[in-house]
Structures are given as structure tokens and as C-alpha cells.
Write a protein that holds these residues in place. Structure first.
Motif, PDB file in Angstrom:
ATOM      1  N   THR A 116     -18.786 -80.149   5.617  1.00 46.57           N
ATOM      2  CA  THR A 116     -17.464 -80.375   6.029  1.00 46.57           C
ATOM      3  C   THR A 116     -16.208 -80.007   4.824  1.00 46.57           C
ATOM      4  O   THR A 116     -15.261 -79.334   5.008  1.00 46.57           O
ATOM      5  N   MET A 117     -16.712 -80.264   3.878  1.00 49.02           N
ATOM      6  CA  MET A 117     -15.796 -79.931   2.419  1.00 49.02           C
ATOM      7  C   MET A 117     -15.807 -78.562   2.372  1.00 49.02           C
ATOM      8  O   MET A 117     -14.567 -77.935   2.463  1.00 49.02           O
ATOM      9  N   LEU A 118     -16.867 -77.897   2.450  1.00 49.96           N
ATOM     10  CA  LEU A 118     -16.882 -76.337   2.244  1.00 49.96           C
ATOM     11  C   LEU A 118     -16.111 -75.617   3.393  1.00 49.96           C
ATOM     12  O   LEU A 118     -15.575 -74.523   3.149  1.00 49.96           O
ATOM     13  N   THR A 119     -16.601 -76.096   4.574  1.00 50.25           N
ATOM     14  CA  THR A 119     -15.937 -75.486   5.863  1.00 50.25           C
ATOM     15  C   THR A 119     -14.206 -75.448   5.543  1.00 50.25           C
ATOM     16  O   THR A 119     -13.749 -74.507   5.865  1.00 50.25           O
ATOM     17  N   SER A 120     -13.851 -76.604   5.160  1.00 55.04           N
ATOM     18  CA  SER A 120     -12.252 -76.611   5.179  1.00 55.04           C
ATOM     19  C   SER A 120     -11.813 -75.783   4.067  1.00 55.04           C
ATOM     20  O   SER A 120     -10.821 -75.236   4.332  1.00 55.04           O
ATOM     21  N   VAL A 121     -12.569 -75.620   3.063  1.00 59.31           N
ATOM     22  CA  VAL A 121     -12.083 -74.589   1.995  1.00 59.31           C
ATOM     23  C   VAL A 121     -12.158 -73.205   2.440  1.00 59.31           C
ATOM     24  O   VAL A 121     -11.084 -72.470   2.464  1.00 59.31           O
ATOM     25  N   MET A 122     -13.127 -72.787   3.180  1.00 60.13           N
ATOM     26  CA  MET A 122     -13.370 -71.443   3.860  1.00 60.13           C
ATOM     27  C   MET A 122     -12.450 -71.122   4.784  1.00 60.13           C
ATOM     28  O   MET A 122     -11.729 -70.007   4.894  1.00 60.13           O
ATOM     29  N   ASP A 123     -12.164 -72.103   5.936  1.00 63.38           N
ATOM     30  CA  ASP A 123     -11.349 -71.874   6.850  1.00 63.38           C
ATOM     31  C   ASP A 123      -9.890 -71.764   6.369  1.00 63.38           C
ATOM     32  O   ASP A 123      -9.055 -70.802   6.762  1.00 63.38           O
ATOM     33  N   GLU A 124      -9.425 -72.491   5.184  1.00 57.98           N
ATOM     34  CA  GLU A 124      -8.014 -72.335   4.590  1.00 57.98           C
ATOM     35  C   GLU A 124      -7.911 -70.948   4.024  1.00 57.98           C
ATOM     36  O   GLU A 124      -6.748 -70.465   4.056  1.00 57.98           O
ATOM     37  N   LEU A 125      -8.819 -70.581   3.501  1.00 58.61           N
ATOM     38  CA  LEU A 125      -8.788 -69.151   2.728  1.00 58.61           C
ATOM     39  C   LEU A 125      -9.066 -67.843   3.646  1.00 58.61           C
ATOM     40  O   LEU A 125      -8.788 -66.823   3.136  1.00 58.61           O
ATOM     41  N   GLU A 126      -9.494 -68.232   5.043  1.00 60.72           N
ATOM     42  CA  GLU A 126      -9.664 -67.308   5.944  1.00 60.72           C
ATOM     43  C   GLU A 126     -10.909 -66.121   5.285  1.00 60.72           C
ATOM     44  O   GLU A 126     -10.852 -65.201   5.245  1.00 60.72           O
ATOM     45  N   TYR A 127     -11.849 -67.029   4.770  1.00 65.55           N
ATOM     46  CA  TYR A 127     -12.858 -66.325   3.752  1.00 65.55           C
ATOM     47  C   TYR A 127     -14.163 -65.758   4.504  1.00 65.55           C
ATOM     48  O   TYR A 127     -14.162 -66.310   5.585  1.00 65.55           O
ATOM     49  N   VAL A 128     -14.727 -64.570   4.197  1.00 65.43           N
ATOM     50  CA  VAL A 128     -15.528 -64.006   4.819  1.00 65.43           C
ATOM     51  C   VAL A 128     -16.825 -63.831   3.991  1.00 65.43           C
ATOM     52  O   VAL A 128     -16.540 -63.262   2.815  1.00 65.43           O
ATOM     53  N   GLY A 129     -18.006 -64.264   4.245  1.00 66.15           N
ATOM     54  CA  GLY A 129     -19.222 -64.086   3.382  1.00 66.15           C
ATOM     55  C   GLY A 129     -19.621 -65.621   2.669  1.00 66.15           C
ATOM     56  O   GLY A 129     -19.282 -66.464   3.094  1.00 66.15           O
ATOM     57  N   VAL A 130     -20.417 -65.361   1.727  1.00 68.25           N
ATOM     58  CA  VAL A 130     -20.939 -66.428   1.146  1.00 68.25           C
ATOM     59  C   VAL A 130     -20.109 -66.846   0.153  1.00 68.25           C
ATOM     60  O   VAL A 130     -19.432 -66.298  -0.717  1.00 68.25           O
ATOM     61  N   MET A 131     -20.056 -68.497   0.169  1.00 70.71           N
ATOM     62  CA  MET A 131     -19.214 -69.143  -0.938  1.00 70.71           C
ATOM     63  C   MET A 131     -20.237 -70.214  -1.351  1.00 70.71           C
ATOM     64  O   MET A 131     -21.059 -70.945  -0.667  1.00 70.71           O
ATOM     65  N   ALA A 132     -20.280 -70.396  -2.514  1.00 72.12           N
ATOM     66  CA  ALA A 132     -20.994 -71.673  -3.224  1.00 72.12           C
ATOM     67  C   ALA A 132     -20.034 -72.861  -3.809  1.00 72.12           C
ATOM     68  O   ALA A 132     -18.981 -72.594  -4.017  1.00 72.12           O
ATOM     69  N   MET A 133     -20.466 -73.913  -3.418  1.00 78.24           N
ATOM     70  CA  MET A 133     -19.685 -75.209  -3.753  1.00 78.24           C
ATOM     71  C   MET A 133     -20.635 -76.183  -4.757  1.00 78.24           C
ATOM     72  O   MET A 133     -21.734 -76.759  -4.320  1.00 78.24           O
ATOM     73  N   GLU A 134     -20.275 -76.323  -6.157  1.00 76.16           N
ATOM     74  CA  GLU A 134     -21.207 -77.282  -7.002  1.00 76.16           C
ATOM     75  C   GLU A 134     -20.437 -78.429  -6.986  1.00 76.16           C
ATOM     76  O   GLU A 134     -19.318 -78.463  -7.203  1.00 76.16           O
ATOM     77  N   CYS A 135     -21.270 -79.656  -6.833  1.00 74.37           N
ATOM     78  CA  CYS A 135     -20.723 -80.930  -6.769  1.00 74.37           C
ATOM     79  C   CYS A 135     -21.266 -81.758  -7.649  1.00 74.37           C
ATOM     80  O   CYS A 135     -22.534 -81.602  -8.074  1.00 74.37           O
ATOM     81  N   PHE A 136     -20.758 -82.940  -7.892  1.00 79.86           N
ATOM     82  CA  PHE A 136     -21.294 -83.935  -8.747  1.00 79.86           C
ATOM     83  C   PHE A 136     -21.554 -85.106  -7.572  1.00 79.86           C
ATOM     84  O   PHE A 136     -20.759 -85.345  -6.618  1.00 79.86           O
ATOM     85  N   ARG A 137     -22.726 -85.733  -7.426  1.00 76.10           N
ATOM     86  CA  ARG A 137     -23.250 -86.765  -6.532  1.00 76.10           C
ATOM     87  C   ARG A 137     -22.832 -88.078  -7.335  1.00 76.10           C
ATOM     88  O   ARG A 137     -23.423 -88.478  -8.375  1.00 76.10           O
ATOM     89  N   VAL A 138     -22.020 -88.874  -6.746  1.00 73.42           N
ATOM     90  CA  VAL A 138     -21.648 -90.302  -7.377  1.00 73.42           C
ATOM     91  C   VAL A 138     -22.009 -91.243  -5.991  1.00 73.42           C
ATOM     92  O   VAL A 138     -21.209 -91.300  -5.260  1.00 73.42           O
ATOM     93  N   GLY A 139     -23.175 -91.883  -6.255  1.00 74.38           N
ATOM     94  CA  GLY A 139     -23.674 -92.646  -4.977  1.00 74.38           C
ATOM     95  C   GLY A 139     -23.734 -91.771  -3.813  1.00 74.38           C
ATOM     96  O   GLY A 139     -24.475 -90.674  -3.891  1.00 74.38           O
ATOM     97  N   ASP A 140     -22.907 -92.041  -2.847  1.00 73.70           N
ATOM     98  CA  ASP A 140     -23.064 -91.340  -1.651  1.00 73.70           C
ATOM     99  C   ASP A 140     -21.904 -90.602  -1.485  1.00 73.70           C
ATOM    100  O   ASP A 140     -21.592 -89.988  -0.048  1.00 73.70           O
ATOM    101  N   LYS A 141     -21.269 -90.295  -2.195  1.00 74.60           N
ATOM    102  CA  LYS A 141     -19.997 -89.399  -2.494  1.00 74.60           C
ATOM    103  C   LYS A 141     -20.226 -88.055  -3.127  1.00 74.60           C
ATOM    104  O   LYS A 141     -20.777 -88.172  -4.191  1.00 74.60           O
ATOM    105  N   LEU A 142     -19.580 -87.230  -2.695  1.00 75.48           N
ATOM    106  CA  LEU A 142     -19.684 -85.777  -3.437  1.00 75.48           C
ATOM    107  C   LEU A 142     -18.223 -85.369  -4.035  1.00 75.48           C
ATOM    108  O   LEU A 142     -17.081 -85.993  -3.324  1.00 75.48           O
TER     109      LEU A 142
END
Length: 373
Positions: A225-251
Motif C-alpha cells: 500500500t505504501m509503495l503503491t501510493s508513491v508510484m501512483d503519485e509519481l505515475e512511475y513506470v518500472g521497478v522501484m525499491a522501498m527500504e523500511c525500518f520495522r518497528v513492531g508491526d509498523k513500517l
């Protein structure tokens, strides 16, 4: 058969796809390799060496990049000003940590609390806002732990004079572990994803990745959901990576990369479509479907070490050597280890512990610990 039936059964000739890559490092080389089975002509371009050369670009050629930033030259301008430079508007926006973080805030995508370091920023005010440890990051450049400066209240460290207006300040996050997700968005807006990857960094450099992991499955929808919102906003085409910290059950998003990514290298061995092929398919408008994971995989980055042919004796290992000059801290290759069984992983990691230098002992032990859970 009628003439009409004959014509309807005639196959349209396949379109020739030419893809030029801004940059000719290991990512460009792996894109080129991935294009060969699909008859996609991938042409990485050295944009770091000054040249007056003009490339034989065609109007239907496609341009991509293996990096977020590049020096301005006649070659880079010719490529970046081409009408089919896919995601051309994205690279600069995500290469600047100020505009990248601003985008995440605009989309309400969770990230570590931060602010711009400007002429009026006071070190003590940063500590009051974010705690006794505050991380400064240069707005542009900086990777693998470079371009970072810690403000530690106990050591009375201060903001470097030349970092004002050129850096952001982030709250230090006491995270449980680091994960990443690699996804792709098509020209029609469809998004598909690889499973979350567990990562280990050492001195800011990615040392090892493991994917997929059942224990991370419950976080997959959140990450998608998080990465989709970014790619949709940018109208991005192709592969994108998203690095995250896991804090409990939150990213919390650490960084975004608008390209194929080191933490997705495991897909070269573990999936029926790797991240490089998936990126090319999206750029060229070829069919895309969710990649199938054939088996769990461990990726070990090879950093500042000489090539060791003993690695090839491991029955579950696949070596990717970049043929670069070996230097301290430089990524020169990676090993993918298929994880068909814990015993197989334990045996291979045990061998690597004997063959690899001291800086690898902690990452290799981390891998063994994950497979002993």
C-alpha cells in the motif's frame, strides 16, 4: 481458407525494443543480461567519462537510468532530454532527500521525523525535538553510509558549516530490523510486488538479504500500500525499491530508489522473473504478471574482497561477479544461495565462514541465526 481468414491469422511482427541506460555499472550490466533472452537491446552508457560522442538514438528508443544522479555532459543531456526518457521527472525528485521526504509526508506515508537543516537550525533545538542522537544526511549524493553525520548530545557534536541547506536531520529510530520491498508499476498503472526482503547493513552497507520469510507475510499488504501510493503519485513506470525500518508491526520508510536495487538481487536466482527483466518488461510495455518465487534465497554482497573460486564449489551458490577493481568498501559482486533446506544453508554458510574475512563473520552468523528460528 479465405483471404480474410489468412490475414487475421497473420502475426504482427514483434517490435524491436532498444533501451539505453544512463550509467554502465553493475546494474546496467545486469539489465543488459536480462534483456538478451527477450531480444531487448539494452545499451548501458558510460556517463562518467567526458565525451563529445553522439549516440545513434532513434525516436522510438527508451531511456532509463541505473542511478538517481549523474553529471551533466553531452551524453547525459542527449539521453535525459529524449522524449522517451521514462520517469525523467522522478529521478531528481527522489535523489534529493528533502523533496523525497516531503513527498512521503504529502502522501501520509510513514517515515522517520525529520526537518531541513538551514541557516537558522540550532543543534540544541534538534536534540530537544528528536532526542540525544540525530542523524544528518546530505540532501543529494551519499550512499552505503556515506554523506551522513551523527549529532550526539553526549559528545557535543555540531552541524558542519557546509551542511546547512544541504542536509536534512532525522530522528534516530530504534528499529527491530530492516526490510525492503521491490515493486513494479506498468504503463497502465498496474502494480505487482516481490515478497518483503529482510536486510542486514553493516557500516551503512547492505551485507546480506533473505527472502521470502513467512514471518514477514503479515507486513506485505502494508508495504504494498505504501509503495503503491508513491508510484501512483509519481505515475512511475518500472521497478522501484522501498527500504523500511520495522518497528513492531509498523513500517517506516527509510529511502526510496527509482530503479532496480541491491536488495532485489536475490530475485535473479529465486524467482522466475527477476527484477531486471521485470523493469524492462514495464518500460517496453510487455506483459507483466506477479513473479513466482521458486525458492527461498540468501544474497551475500561481496564487498572489497577478491574473487574466490571456492565459492563455486557450494552446490546451492550462484556467483555474480562485477569485474570491477577491488577496493575497500566497494561492491564487487554478490552470491545468491538457494535455501531449499536449513541444512543446505547451514553447510554453505559454514564454508563461507571459513573462507571469508573477519568483516563477514557477523553477517554470516546473522544468516545462520535467522534460519535457526
Amino acid at each position: 481458407m479465405s483471404k480474410q481468414d489468412s490475414q487475421s491469422n497473420t502475426q504482427t511482427p514483434a517490435k524491436q525494443h532498444n533501451v539505453w541506460v544512463l550509467g554502465d555499472g553493475q546494474l546496467g550490466a545486469m539489465l543488459s543480461h536480462a534483456g538478451q533472452p527477450l531480444a531487448i537491446n539494452v545499451r548501458p552508457v558510460d556517463i562518467m567519462t567526458p565525451s563529445d560522442e553522439r549516440l545513434p538514438l532513434q525516436g522510438t528508443d527508451i531511456i532509463t537510468a541505473e542511478r538517481e544522479q549523474w553529471p551533466e555532459s553531452s551524453l547525459s543531456l542527449q539521453l535525459s532530454e529524449h522524449p522517451h526518457f521514462i520517469n525523467g521527472h522522478v529521478f531528481g525528485r527522489l535523489a534529493d532527500r528533502f523533496t523525497q521526504k516531503s513527498l512521503l509526508d504529502e502522501l501520509s506515508v510513514p517515515t522517520s521525523p525529520w526537518e531541513l537543516v538551514d541557516d537558522n537550525t540550532q543543534t540544541e533545538a534538534l536534540h530537544q525535538q528528536y532526542g540525544d542522537r540525530v542523524l544528518l544526511k546530505r540532501r543529494t549524493g551519499g550512499y552505503d553510509g556515506k554523506g551522513q553525520h551523527w549529532l550526539k548530545q553526549a559528545e557535543a557534536t555540531d552541524i558542519p558549516a557546509d551542511w546547512r541547506n544541504e542536509a536534512i536531520a532525522e530522528q534516530a529510530i530504534n528499529f527491530d530490523e530492516e526490510v525492503s520491498i521491490v515493486g513494479v508499476r506498468t504503463q497502465t498503472g498496474e502494480c505487482v510486488f516481490y515478497p518483503l526482503t529482510l536486510n542486514l547493513h553493516q557500516d551503512g552497507i547492505l551485507m546480506a538479504s533473505i527472502a521470502p520469510l513467512t514471518r514477514l507475510d503479515h507486513l506485505q499488504p502494508q508495504a504494498e500500500t505504501m509503495l503503491t501510493s508513491v508510484m501512483d503519485e509519481l505515475e512511475y513506470v518500472g521497478v522501484m525499491a522501498m527500504e523500511c525500518f520495522r518497528v513492531g508491526d509498523k513500517l517506516l520508510v527509510n529511502e526510496l530508489a527509482p530503479r532496480v536495487h541491491n536488495s532485489g538481487h536475490w530475485t535473479q536466482s529465486g524467482c522466475h522473473i527477476n527484477q531486471f527483466e521485470l523493469h524492462l518488461r514495464a518500460l517496453c510495455g510487455l506483459p507483466i504478471h506477479k513473479p513466482q518465487v521458486n525458492f527461498q534465497c540468501v544474497m551475500v554482497n561481496l564487498i572489497g574482497v577478491d574473487k574466490d573460486d571456492r565459492w563455486l564449489s557450494l552446490p546451492n551458490a550462484e556467483l555474480f561477479w562485477y569485474n570491477k577493481e577491488v577496493r575497500v568498501g566497494r561492491k564487487v559482486g554478490h552470491l545468491n544461495l538457494s535455501a531449499h533446506s536449513n541444512d543446505m544453508v547451514n553447510d554453505s554458510i559454514g564454508q563461507l565462514q571459513q573462507w571469508m574475512p573477519q568483516q563477514y563473520q557477523a553477517p554470516l552468523a546473522w544468516i545462520l541465526d535467522e534460519f535457526s528460528r
